[in-house]
Scaffold this motif. Structure first.
Motif, PDB file in Angstrom:
ATOM      1  N   HIS A  81      14.305  34.825  39.139  1.00 54.09           N
ATOM      2  CA  HIS A  81      13.816  36.199  39.024  1.00 54.09           C
ATOM      3  C   HIS A  81      13.787  36.726  37.593  1.00 54.09           C
ATOM      4  N   ALA A  82      14.060  35.872  36.640  1.00 56.30           N
ATOM      5  CA  ALA A  82      13.923  36.184  35.210  1.00 56.30           C
ATOM      6  C   ALA A  82      14.722  37.412  34.762  1.00 56.30           C
ATOM      7  N   PHE A  83      15.987  37.446  35.094  1.00 54.81           N
ATOM      8  CA  PHE A  83      16.848  38.467  34.501  1.00 54.81           C
ATOM      9  C   PHE A  83      17.846  37.770  33.586  1.00 54.81           C
ATOM     10  N   ARG A  84      18.372  38.546  32.636  1.00 59.18           N
ATOM     11  CA  ARG A  84      19.256  37.962  31.626  1.00 59.18           C
ATOM     12  C   ARG A  84      20.723  38.301  31.818  1.00 59.18           C
ATOM     13  N   ARG A  85      20.963  39.391  32.519  1.00 57.58           N
ATOM     14  CA  ARG A  85      22.346  39.851  32.602  1.00 57.58           C
ATOM     15  C   ARG A  85      22.617  40.459  33.965  1.00 57.58           C
ATOM     16  N   VAL A  86      23.815  40.210  34.467  1.00 55.28           N
ATOM     17  CA  VAL A  86      24.288  40.834  35.700  1.00 55.28           C
ATOM     18  C   VAL A  86      25.222  41.959  35.295  1.00 55.28           C
ATOM     19  N   THR A  87      24.952  43.164  35.790  1.00 54.12           N
ATOM     20  CA  THR A  87      25.800  44.306  35.429  1.00 54.12           C
ATOM     21  C   THR A  87      26.789  44.685  36.527  1.00 54.12           C
ATOM     22  N   ARG A  88      26.468  44.326  37.765  1.00 54.16           N
ATOM     23  CA  ARG A  88      27.358  44.643  38.886  1.00 54.16           C
ATOM     24  C   ARG A  88      27.084  43.695  40.043  1.00 54.16           C
ATOM     25  N   ILE A  89      28.162  43.276  40.691  1.00 60.64           N
ATOM     26  CA  ILE A  89      28.012  42.538  41.939  1.00 60.64           C
ATOM     27  C   ILE A  89      28.869  43.213  42.996  1.00 60.64           C
ATOM     28  N   ARG A  90      28.377  43.143  44.208  1.00 57.25           N
ATOM     29  CA  ARG A  90      29.132  43.681  45.336  1.00 57.25           C
ATOM     30  C   ARG A  90      29.297  42.555  46.344  1.00 57.25           C
ATOM     31  N   LEU A  91      30.550  42.288  46.690  1.00 55.79           N
ATOM     32  CA  LEU A  91      30.882  41.219  47.621  1.00 55.79           C
ATOM     33  C   LEU A  91      31.516  41.800  48.871  1.00 55.79           C
ATOM     34  N   ALA A  92      31.232  41.183  49.993  1.00 54.75           N
ATOM     35  CA  ALA A  92      31.912  41.509  51.247  1.00 54.75           C
ATOM     36  C   ALA A  92      32.825  40.324  51.570  1.00 54.75           C
ATOM     37  N   VAL A  93      34.111  40.593  51.645  1.00 63.24           N
ATOM     38  CA  VAL A  93      35.102  39.562  51.943  1.00 63.24           C
ATOM     39  C   VAL A  93      35.776  39.956  53.250  1.00 63.24           C
ATOM     40  N   GLY A  94      35.387  39.291  54.334  1.00 64.28           N
ATOM     41  CA  GLY A  94      35.941  39.612  55.646  1.00 64.28           C
ATOM     42  C   GLY A  94      37.450  39.422  55.702  1.00 64.28           C
ATOM     43  N   ARG A  95      38.085  40.200  56.540  1.00 63.15           N
ATOM     44  CA  ARG A  95      39.551  40.114  56.666  1.00 63.15           C
ATOM     45  C   ARG A  95      40.025  38.742  57.126  1.00 63.15           C
ATOM     46  N   PHE A  96      39.170  37.991  57.805  1.00 64.97           N
ATOM     47  CA  PHE A  96      39.541  36.656  58.282  1.00 64.97           C
ATOM     48  C   PHE A  96      39.064  35.554  57.336  1.00 64.97           C
ATOM     49  N   ALA A  97      38.541  35.893  56.176  1.00 70.45           N
ATOM     50  CA  ALA A  97      37.931  34.907  55.279  1.00 70.45           C
ATOM     51  C   ALA A  97      38.953  34.058  54.524  1.00 70.45           C
ATOM     52  N   CYS A  98      40.216  34.383  54.623  1.00 69.07           N
ATOM     53  CA  CYS A  98      41.262  33.639  53.900  1.00 69.07           C
ATOM     54  C   CYS A  98      41.013  33.661  52.400  1.00 69.07           C
ATOM     55  N   VAL A  99      40.538  34.803  51.906  1.00 69.21           N
ATOM     56  CA  VAL A  99      40.291  34.997  50.480  1.00 69.21           C
ATOM     57  C   VAL A  99      41.017  36.276  50.065  1.00 69.21           C
ATOM     58  N   ASP A 100      41.827  36.166  49.028  1.00 67.18           N
ATOM     59  CA  ASP A 100      42.543  37.318  48.501  1.00 67.18           C
ATOM     60  C   ASP A 100      41.625  38.050  47.516  1.00 67.18           C
ATOM     61  N   PRO A 101      41.251  39.302  47.805  1.00 68.28           N
ATOM     62  CA  PRO A 101      40.341  40.021  46.914  1.00 68.28           C
ATOM     63  C   PRO A 101      40.858  40.143  45.480  1.00 68.28           C
ATOM     64  N   ASP A 102      42.156  40.331  45.294  1.00 69.16           N
ATOM     65  CA  ASP A 102      42.698  40.426  43.934  1.00 69.16           C
ATOM     66  C   ASP A 102      42.593  39.095  43.204  1.00 69.16           C
ATOM     67  N   ALA A 103      42.885  38.006  43.900  1.00 68.66           N
ATOM     68  CA  ALA A 103      42.751  36.679  43.297  1.00 68.66           C
ATOM     69  C   ALA A 103      41.282  36.380  42.999  1.00 68.66           C
ATOM     70  N   LEU A 104      40.389  36.851  43.853  1.00 64.40           N
ATOM     71  CA  LEU A 104      38.958  36.654  43.629  1.00 64.40           C
ATOM     72  C   LEU A 104      38.504  37.399  42.378  1.00 64.40           C
ATOM     73  N   ARG A 105      38.954  38.633  42.213  1.00 66.85           N
ATOM     74  CA  ARG A 105      38.619  39.406  41.004  1.00 66.85           C
ATOM     75  C   ARG A 105      39.129  38.688  39.750  1.00 66.85           C
ATOM     76  N   PHE A 106      40.388  38.241  39.809  1.00 68.96           N
ATOM     77  CA  PHE A 106      40.988  37.552  38.675  1.00 68.96           C
ATOM     78  C   PHE A 106      40.192  36.278  38.339  1.00 68.96           C
ATOM     79  N   ALA A 107      39.880  35.489  39.347  1.00 67.64           N
ATOM     80  CA  ALA A 107      39.141  34.248  39.130  1.00 67.64           C
ATOM     81  C   ALA A 107      37.747  34.533  38.560  1.00 67.64           C
ATOM     82  N   PHE A 108      37.100  35.586  39.049  1.00 64.36           N
ATOM     83  CA  PHE A 108      35.774  35.912  38.532  1.00 64.36           C
ATOM     84  C   PHE A 108      35.863  36.342  37.072  1.00 64.36           C
ATOM     85  N   ASP A 109      36.919  37.074  36.718  1.00 63.57           N
ATOM     86  CA  ASP A 109      37.121  37.446  35.313  1.00 63.57           C
ATOM     87  C   ASP A 109      37.222  36.212  34.423  1.00 63.57           C
TER      88      ASP A 109
END
Length: 113
Positions: free
Chosen positions: A21-49
């Motif tokens: 789609h020819a964009f150069r930069r991502v300014t915001r992402i929104r993720l849905a992490v289900g309660r049963f997804a076995c993913v810690d939202p804080d750990a996900l934020r840290f890992a994405f950083d």
């Protein structure tokens, strides 16, 4: 920490979309992490950083929403929201529950420049 590998894959997805789609930069992402997804939202934020440094997503805001866990109760034949996979049916106290939702990790929205 499997959140790191999830974020590496997310970054791959962002780079693929950038090429398509020819964009150069991502300014915001929104993720849905289900309660049963076995993913810690804080750990996900840290890992994405960690993985987004010096990439097209460097500095992007990360919003995470947590859809509820849904189950079907075989005892009272109803679908209900529960806080964890180990919870009992909030209606009848039954234990025969089948997951019906809340186990996904989804890229919901992407803002780009």
């Amino acid at each position: 920490m499997h959140e790191l590998s999830l974020c590496e894959r997310l970054l791959d997805l962002l780079q693929e979309e950038s090429r398509r789609h020819a964009f150069r930069r991502v300014t915001r992402i929104r993720l849905a992490v289900g309660r049963f997804a076995c993913v810690d939202p804080d750990a996900l934020r840290f890992a994405f950083d960690v993985v987004r440094r010096d990439t097209l997503a460097d500095g992007a805001a990360v919003d995470i929403v947590q859809p509820p866990g849904l189950v079907w109760c075989d005892d009272c034949a109803c679908e209900r929201e529960v806080p964890s996979r180990l919870a009992l049916c909030p209606t009848c106290g039954g234990q025969r529950l089948s997951p019906r939702g809340g186990d996904d990790l989804t890229l919901v929205e992407l803002e780009v420049a």
